[in-house]
Design a protein around this motif. Sequence first.
Motif, mmCIF file in Angstrom:
data_model
loop_
_atom_site.group_PDB
_atom_site.id
_atom_site.type_symbol
_atom_site.label_atom_id
_atom_site.label_comp_id
_atom_site.label_asym_id
_atom_site.label_seq_id
_atom_site.Cartn_x
_atom_site.Cartn_y
_atom_site.Cartn_z
ATOM 1 N N THR A 189 0.843 -1.188 0.000
ATOM 2 C CA THR A 189 0.000 0.000 0.000
ATOM 3 C C THR A 189 0.879 1.239 0.000
ATOM 4 N N GLY A 192 -2.237 8.002 -0.531
ATOM 5 C CA GLY A 192 -3.137 8.354 -1.621
ATOM 6 C C GLY A 192 -4.051 7.226 -2.045
ATOM 7 N N ARG A 194 -3.185 4.245 -3.066
ATOM 8 C CA ARG A 194 -2.634 3.312 -4.054
ATOM 9 C C ARG A 194 -2.402 1.943 -3.428
ATOM 10 N N ILE A 195 -2.616 0.916 -4.208
ATOM 11 C CA ILE A 195 -2.508 -0.444 -3.705
ATOM 12 C C ILE A 195 -2.048 -1.358 -4.832
ATOM 13 N N ARG A 196 -1.286 -2.366 -4.470
ATOM 14 C CA ARG A 196 -0.801 -3.349 -5.457
ATOM 15 C C ARG A 196 -0.737 -4.697 -4.771
ATOM 16 N N THR A 222 -4.622 -3.899 -8.869
ATOM 17 C CA THR A 222 -4.416 -2.543 -8.360
ATOM 18 C C THR A 222 -5.734 -1.862 -8.003
ATOM 19 N N ASN A 223 -6.843 -2.567 -8.194
ATOM 20 C CA ASN A 223 -8.158 -2.053 -7.821
ATOM 21 C C ASN A 223 -8.480 -2.526 -6.410
ATOM 22 N N GLU A 224 -8.731 -1.579 -5.515
ATOM 23 C CA GLU A 224 -8.927 -1.966 -4.118
ATOM 24 C C GLU A 224 -10.123 -2.883 -3.928
#
Length: 388
Positions: A189, A192, A194-196, A222-224
């Motif tokens: 994480t 902002g 962002r997540i991967r 990458t979509n939460e």
Amino acid sequence: MSRDRPALGRPLVVVCVPGNRRLALFTEAARAAGLPDPVPLPWRDLADPAAGPVTLPEGALVRVDSAGEDAPTARLLRGWRHDPDLHRVEGGADQHRGFVRALGRLSRAVAATPGAHLLQDVDDLADLCDKRRCHARLDSAGVPVAPALPGPVTGYDSLRATMAGLGWRRVFVKPAHGSSASGVVALATAPGGRIRAVTSAHLVRDGGSVELYNSLRPFTYTNEADVAAIVDALAPDGLHVERWVPKAGFQGRVIDLRVLVVAGRATHAVVRSSHSPMTNLHLGNARGDLAALRESMGPRTWRAATATAEAAAGVFPRTLHTGVDLLVRPGWRGFTVCEVNAFGDLLPGVLHEGRSTQAEQLHALATGRFPLTAPHPTPAHALSGERP
């Protein structure tokens, strides 16, 4: 190995999936040692509550191998009426409960057979196949492991809340009873929102339901909402979450080590190299150059690596062999035990002093490196199928 025959003049029994390559490799090693073929004891005979009594030859040495890769066995262990889809990630908790019940049945059969002995402790096997309990045993013994999230993780929201409370931005989310990276999520994480997430789990949405399927190539999400759906689907089976510890790079890839420890001694080793956070070889990754890595590390550091693997295996002293996954830190500055695998000896073509992993186990028995002590009492939870 003809001189070894007198020490191994007892029947060998292997709890296995008949026809599986694991049994074939062990049988090949027994034949090369001049021993009779091992007697297969199918997992189905232990897992089926309607099966008759389990009988063993007097004086049997009983080796337990993996119950994986067989849908009928998985169905019996899980108690499901239909054959499970082995490609699905879900169902690990049910299978582990059946696995522990079957181990209890095996333990009772060994106790009832004069001179019989298990080559792996049933309590060890149950804990080795539960990442939470395995991690706790290693940590209590002072073996270097990654920090783990305290308490149960009930879903994505609780995961993120606990991570935020600790200030952790990167973790590995592991199904408690998974193997071969099934369902493992490398989650990163950033500010902002962002997540991967990199995982071997393929997310399939079927109407309003979510299904997870094992894949031979990692997926990146990458979509939460997708990441939350994956974690929420994994959570009912139990999760073990560890802080992400950086892996060393070598020859342009990140690496870790699989080290086989037999009767307390590190023997076979494989470098697992990858361009992704997961290094499991079946995910399209490659074996690295072990000789070059050892040269780069130097003898002293390599001894530290094998000593760490041996310390991890030493937490399970009544179990003949374990496969230790050893994370190498950048700059060879230390080692972290990622996993200890009950069935981590499937390393075809890897030799130690001319012996395969299976032949090494027979050699340890023949030379007395693994003493056959009197059988010990069966743990109550192994008899009931429940974990304390």
